[in-house]
Each structure stands twice: as C-alpha cells, then as structure tokens.
Design a protein around this motif. Structure first.
Motif, PDB file in Angstrom:
ATOM      1  N   UNK A   7       0.844  -1.187   0.000  1.00  0.00           N
ATOM      2  CA  UNK A   7       0.000   0.000   0.000  1.00  0.00           C
ATOM      3  C   UNK A   7       0.878   1.234   0.000  1.00  0.00           C
ATOM      4  N   UNK A   8       0.730   2.022  -1.028  1.00  0.00           N
ATOM      5  CA  UNK A   8       1.439   3.301  -1.119  1.00  0.00           C
ATOM      6  C   UNK A   8       2.935   3.174  -0.836  1.00  0.00           C
ATOM      7  N   UNK A   9       3.551   2.202  -1.504  1.00  0.00           N
ATOM      8  CA  UNK A   9       5.008   2.107  -1.464  1.00  0.00           C
ATOM      9  C   UNK A   9       5.606   1.202  -0.423  1.00  0.00           C
ATOM     10  N   UNK A  10       4.770   0.517   0.382  1.00  0.00           N
ATOM     11  CA  UNK A  10       5.347  -0.364   1.399  1.00  0.00           C
ATOM     12  C   UNK A  10       4.492  -1.603   1.589  1.00  0.00           C
ATOM     13  N   UNK A  11       5.152  -2.683   1.963  1.00  0.00           N
ATOM     14  CA  UNK A  11       4.445  -3.908   2.304  1.00  0.00           C
ATOM     15  C   UNK A  11       3.829  -3.756   3.685  1.00  0.00           C
ATOM     16  N   UNK A  12       2.596  -4.211   3.843  1.00  0.00           N
ATOM     17  CA  UNK A  12       1.906  -4.094   5.122  1.00  0.00           C
ATOM     18  C   UNK A  12       1.261  -5.432   5.475  1.00  0.00           C
TER      19      UNK A  12
END
Length: 288
Positions: A7-12
């Motif tokens: 999400x929006x540039x990062x793994x969550x």
C-alpha cells in the motif's frame, strides 16, 4: 493461504492500517480495481488489465492511475509472494481510489491511493450458478466500469451462496442476458459459443476478449451475440439440455456451468474445447 499486501510504497500486514479512514474509496466506493490471475509468480495479461484500469478511471472522472507506480506495487507483491512461498499461483488485485476526500460524494482532486494485494488460490474446474432476481442496469453511469462500488454484487452473490452456488447470472433491465457478478457468460448452442454484447451492460472482460480472439485465431466457433439473440430466457434452455453455459473471468478462466438453480447441466463440446485452449495459451502467452 498466503496474502501479501502493498500500500502506497510499502508492504503491510493484513491487519495493519494502510489507508485513511476518510479515503474516498472507503467512504463512498470512489475507486477502480483490477484482478489478475497469477501463474507461477507472474501476473497474466497485466498490460490489458492496466489499460482497462485506466478506462475505468476515466469513466469515473478520475485522473489516469500512475502506471509505473502500479507496476512497482505489482512487482513488489509478487516478489515477496515468491520469496516467502516459492511457486505462487493465485490472484492479484490492484485498487486505485480517489484518495482522501470529504465524507459526502463530492470529490476533492488530489493524490490517489494505490493498493496491490496477492493471495494464493486454486481455480475450480466448474461452476454452480443460479439466476439472479436482480437486473444489471445497462444505462447506469458506471455500466461497464470495474469500480469499487460493489455492494450490488455482494448482495447478489450472497443470495447465490445461500442456495449452494458460487455465482449468479444477471439479466439487464430489458430482459437480455448480461453477465455474472464477477464473470462474463457464454452460451453454447448449435455448435458455437456466444456471449452478450457489451451494450447489454456487461463488463468488457479480459478473459472474454481473449477467448474471442483466440477462438478466431484457432478456428474455435466463439463470437459475440447479435442484437436480441440472447434473451435472459435462454437460460431456460439449459434446463432442458438444449444449451450449455460457460463463465469467464480472471478467477475462473473458462469455466463450464454444471449446475443451474439446482438442475445438473452438461458440459458442451465447444465449452470443453474452449477451456483446454485457454488453459494452454494463458501459460504460453503471459502478457498477450
């Protein structure tokens, strides 16, 4: 099943907050999405899906999604999925929303939100379907767009699942055959597969289009219907065995319907050939 989210540039993590509580995609369903099949860690027909994502966004009046940003998210998700689990088959979902906005329907132009997620899954070889009591509105402002405003489909699919089915087939408001909640439908009759025109309100499915193209390429009799050729009542002929049915989508590929409203339905000869053809070519042509 493994689930990877970017999400929006990062793994969550699946339970981790990743979007604003007032993102317009959450408050009013103001967004678009695509679902791709993943074959051995690769997204099938990604270029076509991204083109349709842009068309859906334009249809909603959204700015074109940042394709490179979306592709970066796809690459990150699939890389992590393969790293953590090895060979990976399943589905990948790309969601683009209008971003943070007001609580009402009015949209404030600004940065969009991009989320990409992948999950392992196995396609069922056949479908159990029912007729939907609700029509698709072919004159809707979002007819033919793949938007996150999916409540109608959720209700219709829950109705189907309560009857032991995995999909429901919808008419449109003038009584023509249209589509499933998440699939296109083909009718096998007189030795050919025929699918409703997009004017019916049906989504321009990627699998639908590829089956039409690959059928034409290989000589398999697959085509779009003529105007008025496929009324919703054509499903009555499945009960008597005079027609057979196929569903197509990224979650199904080419999937024969073997049960309709409690009645067993035979798999048609052309339907079976279409399924074999698609299973073969989708692995040979990963981004057709």
């Amino acid at each position: 099943m493994s689930l990877v989210i970017w999400a929006e540039g990062r793994l969550v993590g699946a339970g981790e907050a990743a979007m604003s509580a007032v993102d317009h995609g959450i408050t009013v369903g103001d967004g678009v999405f695509e679902t791709c099949t993943v074959l051995d860690g690769r997204a099938f027909a990604l270029t076509r899906h991204l083109a349709r994502l842009a068309r859906s966004a334009a249809g909603l009046g959204l700015e074109a999604p940042d394709e490179q940003k979306v592709r970066d998210g796809v690459a990150a998700v699939l890389q992590e999925a393969v790293r953590s689990g090895g060979a990976f088959d399943g589905r990948l979902r790309i969601t683009v929303t209008a971003g943070v906005g007001p609580l009402g329907s009015h949209r404030v132009e600004g940065a969009q939100t991009v989320v990409v997620a992948a999950q392992e899954s196995v396609m069922a070889p056949e479908s159990r379907s029912v007729r939907s009591p609700w029509p698709r509105n072919e004159r809707s402002a979002i007819a033919g767009l793949k938007t996150t405003s999916y409540a109608e489909n959720v209700v219709a699919l829950a109705h189907a699942k309560a009857q032991g089915a995995d999909e429901t087939i919808l008419p449109n408001t003038v009584g023509d055959l249209c589509e499933g909640t998440g699939s296109n439908v083909f009718v096998e009759r007189d030795g050919e597969l025929v699918t409703p025109l997009l004017d019916s309100g049906a989504l321009a499915g990627i699998t639908r289009q590829l089956l039409l193209e690959w059928g034409a390429e290989t000589g398999l009799p697959v085509r779009e219907a003529r105007v008025g050729e496929l009324p919703f009542a054509v499903l009555d002929e499945a009960d008597s065995g005079d027609v057979q049915l196929v569903l197509t989508s990224s979650g199904r590929n080419v999937q024969p319907v073997t049960w309709l409203d409690g009645t067993e339905v035979a798999v048609g000869e052309v339907s079976a050939e279409a399924r074999v053809l698609f299973e073969k070519l989708c692995r040979e042509r990963i981004d057709p």
